[in-house]
Write a protein that holds these residues in place. Structure first.
Motif, short mmCIF file in Angstrom:
data_model
loop_
_atom_site.label_atom_id
_atom_site.label_comp_id
_atom_site.label_asym_id
_atom_site.label_seq_id
_atom_site.Cartn_x
_atom_site.Cartn_y
_atom_site.Cartn_z
N THR A 92 0.82 -1.21 0.00
CA THR A 92 0.00 0.00 0.00
C THR A 92 0.86 1.27 0.00
O THR A 92 0.65 2.17 -0.81
N GLY A 93 1.84 1.29 0.88
CA GLY A 93 2.67 2.48 1.01
C GLY A 93 3.45 2.76 -0.26
O GLY A 93 3.61 3.91 -0.68
N LEU A 94 3.91 1.69 -0.87
CA LEU A 94 4.66 1.83 -2.12
C LEU A 94 3.75 2.42 -3.20
O LEU A 94 4.14 3.30 -3.96
N SER A 95 2.52 1.90 -3.21
CA SER A 95 1.53 2.35 -4.18
C SER A 95 1.23 3.83 -3.97
O SER A 95 1.16 4.60 -4.93
N VAL A 96 1.07 4.23 -2.71
CA VAL A 96 0.75 5.63 -2.42
C VAL A 96 1.91 6.54 -2.80
O VAL A 96 1.73 7.55 -3.47
N SER A 97 3.14 6.15 -2.40
CA SER A 97 4.26 7.07 -2.67
C SER A 97 4.56 7.14 -4.16
O SER A 97 4.90 8.19 -4.68
N PHE A 98 4.35 6.02 -4.85
CA PHE A 98 4.56 6.11 -6.30
C PHE A 98 3.42 6.89 -6.94
O PHE A 98 3.65 7.73 -7.81
N GLY A 99 2.20 6.62 -6.49
CA GLY A 99 1.03 7.26 -7.09
C GLY A 99 1.07 8.77 -6.96
O GLY A 99 0.78 9.49 -7.90
N VAL A 100 1.44 9.26 -5.79
CA VAL A 100 1.37 10.69 -5.55
C VAL A 100 2.65 11.39 -5.98
O VAL A 100 2.63 12.46 -6.57
N MET A 101 3.81 10.78 -5.67
CA MET A 101 5.07 11.50 -5.89
C MET A 101 5.90 10.95 -7.03
O MET A 101 6.96 11.47 -7.32
N ARG A 102 5.43 9.84 -7.65
CA ARG A 102 6.26 9.16 -8.65
C ARG A 102 7.61 8.81 -8.04
O ARG A 102 8.64 8.90 -8.69
N LEU A 103 7.57 8.43 -6.76
CA LEU A 103 8.81 8.11 -6.05
C LEU A 103 8.84 6.62 -5.74
O LEU A 103 7.89 6.08 -5.17
N VAL A 104 9.90 5.97 -6.16
CA VAL A 104 10.07 4.56 -5.86
C VAL A 104 11.01 4.47 -4.67
O VAL A 104 12.19 4.82 -4.77
N ASN A 105 10.46 4.03 -3.54
CA ASN A 105 11.26 4.01 -2.32
C ASN A 105 11.87 2.64 -2.09
O ASN A 105 11.20 1.71 -1.66
N LEU A 106 13.16 2.53 -2.33
CA LEU A 106 13.83 1.24 -2.19
C LEU A 106 14.06 0.87 -0.73
O LEU A 106 14.43 -0.25 -0.43
N ALA A 107 13.85 1.82 0.18
CA ALA A 107 14.04 1.52 1.59
C ALA A 107 12.75 1.06 2.25
O ALA A 107 12.68 0.90 3.47
N HIS A 108 11.72 0.83 1.42
CA HIS A 108 10.40 0.50 1.94
C HIS A 108 10.42 -0.72 2.86
O HIS A 108 9.90 -0.69 3.97
N GLY A 109 11.05 -1.79 2.40
CA GLY A 109 11.11 -3.02 3.19
C GLY A 109 11.88 -2.82 4.49
O GLY A 109 11.52 -3.36 5.54
N PHE A 128 18.38 10.04 -9.16
CA PHE A 128 18.68 10.59 -7.84
C PHE A 128 17.83 9.90 -6.76
O PHE A 128 18.30 9.64 -5.66
N GLN A 129 16.57 9.64 -7.13
CA GLN A 129 15.69 8.96 -6.18
C GLN A 129 16.24 7.59 -5.83
O GLN A 129 16.22 7.17 -4.68
N ILE A 130 16.71 6.91 -6.86
CA ILE A 130 17.20 5.55 -6.64
C ILE A 130 18.42 5.58 -5.72
O ILE A 130 18.50 4.83 -4.76
N VAL A 131 19.32 6.51 -6.00
CA VAL A 131 20.52 6.62 -5.16
C VAL A 131 20.12 6.96 -3.72
O VAL A 131 20.58 6.32 -2.76
N ALA A 132 19.22 7.95 -3.57
CA ALA A 132 18.84 8.39 -2.23
C ALA A 132 18.16 7.28 -1.44
O ALA A 132 18.51 7.01 -0.29
N THR A 133 17.18 6.60 -2.08
CA THR A 133 16.44 5.60 -1.32
C THR A 133 17.26 4.33 -1.12
O THR A 133 17.15 3.67 -0.10
#
Lengths: 236, 285
Positions: free
Chosen positions: B17-34, B88-93
């Motif tokens: 869910t959280g991944l879906s929300v952050s991608f949906g709203v910010m187009r951000l793929v958070n690799l630190a999610h897990g 940049f997102q990928i590197v940061a997360t």
């Protein structure tokens, strides 16, 4: 009374400068046309008034105060609304929800959902339709309606006619006087000069980022406009 | 067996869910999610060890905390990488992921931990005579997952901020022009993302052991659920989680070693046949 005064404005995107020393005046309740060819800087002018383009030099005075350093939403709160080029409606939201976002700033005034639907009857029966399922003309009407929901004192219309059938454009332009009647000033940017000139009492023509001609539409000859628009055969 | 898979799917959906929300709203793929899930489980376990209270009570402590962490991360890190080059997102997360893993390793060593829910974990419900028996815990977890999704979709569908969420997702520049404070929207979105994944991490920890390096594996499940269901669709995410859960359960039934394999295969098949996901929009943006 002067509502908006743009003084010696230079603006652009990063390294690229699109406007050079542009000055413009809008009186309260007036309708101003800004015409010019593709790339002349018309949209940049509107965007710098709305606050989404970096101003390099110059002043923008709205209602007696400088707004050059204000954020876009602060300018909206003071009553400047932009109908962006290409409509840019929220595609996954319904017509009704698009209007709600338009009213997000909670600026008070005469405009509300009911009045927008009354002025744009084509939207009234589509309230729950997703905006990306609307026709081009309906989307443009929605974009204007959305801007009106913030109860602007100055409405900036960027190429309302873009990509629309002439009959639809005519219909939309017929609605503009109603908007003015609520005390809202208008600036329209158009490539289609006839439509814009016939609906305004003062016009500016931009050429390569500078004002190449200005005056009351009735006082401007076709030749003057043609040379100011295309930059050819200029005989000063 | 299928019911069991469906119930596991609830957990995956909660992860996703959280991944879906952050991608949906910010187009951000958070690799630190897990890793955020694992971190939350560790914090919950510390809380339980220190106070002797049930992990279910720990939820009420960890969730507000994780909402704050979410806002903090958004303000400190992600606001700088939203809307710029995705690399940049990928590197940061990715960096954040490694940082969290190492902090956890330092703090809690490499030993696995678990959250003890007592005999609640073993209780079961008999549905049809003695043939169909489901665990009370997986059922609770599934109900919570559905509840989270219902609340979230009401929030996004019906409220003023929810509307601003969707508008920001469609066109952030214009949303900003309409007076939407998109940084605030992003912070709320990320708070939701971290809160839901923390909940999932705690529920996971109540069932199995977890250790500092588990984050990336959980991230994969979350990703697969989101992709199978279709990007940007919350109910699709639930469905994706269920499909993944059922596939894994069936795989495990054939051969315990095939559990993950079958799950990944189903994911790849969906990706081949319907790249936009089952509930995804037909257009890929």
């Amino acid at each position: 009374m002067t509502l908006l005064e743009v003084r010696n404005l230079s603006a652009g995107y990063g390294q690229f400068q699109a406007l050079f020393d542009v000055s413009l005046n809008v009186n309260e309740g007036a309708a101003i046309a800004v015409i010019g060819a593709n790339g002349a800087g018309k949209s940049t002018l509107l965007k710098s008034i709305a606050g989404v383009v970096d101003v390099i030099f110059g002043e923008i005075i709205f209602d007696g105060e400088s707004i050059v350093n204000l954020q876009p939403h602060e300018r909206l709160n003071r009553g400047i609304a932009l109908v962006p080029e290409g409509r840019r409606i929220f595609r996954s939201l319904t017509v009704d929800e698009n209007l709600s976002i338009g009213a997000y700033s909670r600026r008070q005034g005469v405009w509300n959902r009911e009045l927008v639907y009354e002025v744009f009857p084509m939207l009234a029966k589509l309230t729950d339709r997703r905006a990306d399922k609307l026709s081009g003309g309906e989307q443009q009407a929605l974009a204007i309606g959305r801007a009106l929901m913030s109860n602007p004192r100055l409405l900036l219309l960027d190429e309302v006619s873009l990509g629309l059938a002439p009959i639809i454009v005519k219909k939309l332009y017929e609605i503009l006087p109603r908007i003015r009647a609520t005390g809202c000033s208008l600036i329209y940017v158009e490539q289609d000069t006839n439509q814009a000139l016939s609906a305004s009492e003062y016009a500016y023509c931009l050429l390569e980022g500078q004002v190449s001609l200005e005056g009351k539409p009735a006082d401007l000859s076709r030749e003057q406009i043609a040379s100011a628009y295309f930059g050819i055969g200029v005989n000063k | 067996m299928i019911i069991q898979g469906v119930l596991v799917g609830g957990l995956y959906a909660m992860y996703a869910t959280g991944l879906s929300v952050s991608f949906g709203v910010m187009r951000l793929v958070n690799l630190a999610h897990g890793d955020l899930a694992v971190g939350s489980a560790f914090i919950a376990s510390t809380f339980c060890l220190a106070t002797g209270l049930s992990p279910f009570l720990a939820i009420f402590v960890v969730l507000p905390l994780s909402a704050l962490v979410g806002i903090g991360l958004q303000v400190a890190i992600f606001n700088r990488v939203v809307g710029v080059d995705p690399s940049f997102q990928i590197v940061a997360t990715f960096g954040l992921s490694i940082a969290i893993q190492n902090v956890l390793l330092q703090q809690y060593t490499a030993n696995p931990r678990a959250l003890n829910v007592g005999d609640f974990g073993n209780r079961s419900l008999k549905l049809v005579g003695d043939d169909v028996v489901i665990g009370l815990f997986p059922l609770t977890r599934f109900v919570v997952a559905v509840l989270v999704l219902v609340l979230l979709s009401l929030f996004i569908g019906r409220t003023r901020i929810g509307r601003a969420f969707r508008a920001t997702s469609d066109d952030p520049d214009i949303a900003r022009l309409m007076g939407v404070n998109i940084r605030f929207i992003y912070a709320v979105a990320f708070a939701i993302a971290v809160t839901t994944v923390a909940l999932a991490g705690i529920f996971n920890g109540m069932q199995t052991q977890f250790s500092a390096a588990d984050g990336p594996a959980l991230l994969i499940y979350a990703f697969e659920s989101v992709i199978i269901g279709g990007l940007g669709s919350l109910w699709g995410t639930l469905c994706g989680g269920i499909i993944l859960g059922v596939a894994q359960t069936i795989g495990a039934e054939i051969d315990p070693g095939w559990k993950q394999l079958i799950g990944h295969l189903v994911f790849l098949i969906v990706l081949l046949v319907r790249p936009m996901g089952i509930f995804g929009k037909d257009e890929l943006r």
